[in-house]
Design an enzyme around this catalytic site. Structure first.
Site: not given
Ligand code: PBG
Ligand code: ZN
Length: 329
Positions: A125, A127, A201, A211, A223, A239, A254, A280, A319
Site C-alpha cells: 500500500c 499510506c 476491505k 495507524r 478512506r 469485489e 478485513k 489491530s 497479531y
Molecule cells: C494499509 C493497511 C492498513 C491495515 C493493513 N494495511 C491500514 C488502513 O487501511 O488504514 C490495517 C491493519 C490493522 O488494523 O491491523 N492500507
Molecule cells: Zn493504505
C-alpha cells in the site's frame, strides 16, 4: 409416557461434552498454527524502533531484529509473516515505496536469506509512504487517483518480487490493481509470486491502533472513497469476484470479527482460499479488557480464532499468531 418423565430426555447432547476427550472427539473446527500469519512492522529509522503502545506485546523492529524475530517464529512453527514497512522518508507520491533499497525490500531479502522456508508476504500500500497518509496519489480535488496509484503499486510490487517476496498483498482497494500487478509479475517472469488481495476491505474504526503503529493516519478526510462501506455484503461479493477474475490467488476479508457473515458468504460462493485479517483494533480490545481483569485473554483468543475459522476462513492474519503458537507448541 411415565418412563419419559422419570428418565428425562432420551437425547442428551451433554453426553459428548462430559470430558475433554469426548469434546475433542467431536470438535468441528480446528485453528492451525500453520494457517496463521504474523504481521511484522519494520522501521527504516532505527530510532523509531520499540514497543507500540496501542498494540501490547508488538514492537516496531529494525531489519536485523526482524530477521531474529522471523527465526524465532519459524522455530515456533509459524509458517508465514506479513511485512509492513515504516520508511524514513515520506512524500506525496510514495516514492520510497519502490526504492530497491527500501525497508521492506531489504527485509524481504534478509529474511529469505536467513529463514528461506518462512513464507514472506509483503503488504502493498502507499499510506505508510505518503506524507498525506492516503493509500494513493492525490488528484487535483484531493481524492485518490485510482489509475496513477495502480502504476505505483505495480512498480512497487515488482521490487518486492525482485527481492524475493513469496506473496504480494495489495491492501489499497484501488480498482483493477490485482490484474495490473498479475500482468506485470508475469511479464517479468515472477510466475511463482502469489497475490493475496485484500479484496473486501472495509472503512473500519478497528484499524485505529495500526495507524498509530505505522504512523499512517490520513492527514485529512478518511478512506471511505476507496475502502468499503461497512453495511455492504453484496458489494463484497463483487469485489471478491473481480479480484479472482483478475488473478488473485487468495482473497481476504478485513476486518474479521464484525464481518464474519461476509467470510461465510464468500466461503459458500467461492472456491479460492479465503483469508481473514484479525485487525489491530480487535487485538487491542481484547488486551485492554484483559489488562483490566475483565476477561481471560488466552480463552478469548482461542474463541476469536475459532470463530473466524468456523465462519470459513482458511488462513488468518493475526497479531495473536505468535502467542497462539507459543501456547500450542
Ligand atoms: C494499509 C493497511 C492498513 C491495515 C493493513 N494495511 C491500514 C488502513 O487501511 O488504514 C490495517 C491493519 C490493522 O488494523 O491491523 N492500507
Ligand atoms: Zn493504505
Amino acid at each position: 409416557m411415565i418412563r419419559q418423565s422419570v428418565r428425562g430426555p432420551k437425547i442428551r447432547l451433554r453426553r459428548l461434552r462430559a470430558s475433554e476427550a469426548r469434546r475433542a472427539l467431536v470438535r468441528e473446527h480446528h485453528v492451525m498454527v500453520e494457517r496463521l500469519v504474523q504481521p511484522i512492522f519494520i522501521v527504516e529509522d532505527e530510532r523509531a524502533a520499540g514497543p507500540i503502545a496501542s498494540l501490547p506485546g508488538i514492537s516496531r523492529l529494525t531489519v536485523p531484529q526482524a530477521v531474529t524475530y522471523a527465526r524465532r517464529l519459524q522455530q515456533m512453527k509459524i509458517r508465514a509473516v506479513m511485512l509492513f514497512g515504516l520508511p524514513a522518508h515520506k512524500d506525496p507520491i510514495a516514492s520510497s515505496n519502490y526504492e530497491p533499497q527500501g525497508v521492506v525490500q531489504r527485509t524481504i531479502r534478509e529474511i529469505k536469506a536467513a529463514v528461506p522456508e518462512l513464507l514472506v508476504c509483503a503488504d502493498l500500500c502507499n499510506c505508510e509512504y505518503t506524507d498525506h497518509g492516503h493509500c494513493g496519489l492525490l488528484d487535483a480535488r484531493g481524492d485518490v487517483d485510482n489509475d496513477r496509484t495502480v502504476e505505483v503499486l505495480v512498480r512497487t510490487a515488482l521490487t518486492y518480487a525482485a527481492s524475493g517476496a513469496d506473496v504480494i498483498a495489495p491492501s489499497d482497494m484501488m480498482d483493477g490493481r490485482v490484474g495490473a500487478i498479475r500482468d506485470a509479475l508475469d511479464e517479468e517472469n515472477f510466475l511463482q509470486v502469489a497475490i493475496l488481495s485484500y479484496a473486501a476491505k472495509y472503512a473500519s474504526a478497528f484499524y485505529g491502533p495500526f495507524r498509530e503503529a505505522a504512523g499512517c493516519a490520513p492527514q485529512f478526510g478518511d478512506r471511505r472513497t476507496y475502502q468499503m462501506d461497512p453495511p455492504n455484503v453484496r458489494e463484497a461479493m463483487r469485489e471478491i469476484e473481480l479480484d479472482i477474475r483478475e488473478g488473485a490467488d487468495v482473497v481476504m476479508i478485513k476486518p474479521a470479527l464484525s464481518y464474519l457473515d461476509v467470510i461465510r458468504a464468500a466461503r459458500e460462493r467461492f472456491d479460492v482460499p479465503i483469508a481473514a485479517f484479525n485487525v489491530s483494533g480487535e487485538y487491542a480490545m481484547l488486551h485492554a479488557a484483559a489488562s483490566n481483569g475483565w476477561l481471560d485473554l488466552p480463552r478469548a483468543v482461542d474463541e476469536v480464532l475459532a470463530s473466524i475459522t468456523r465462519a470459513g476462513a482458511d488462513l488468518i492474519v493475526t497479531y495473536f499468531a505468535q502467542e497462539y503458537a507459543e501456547r500450542n507448541g
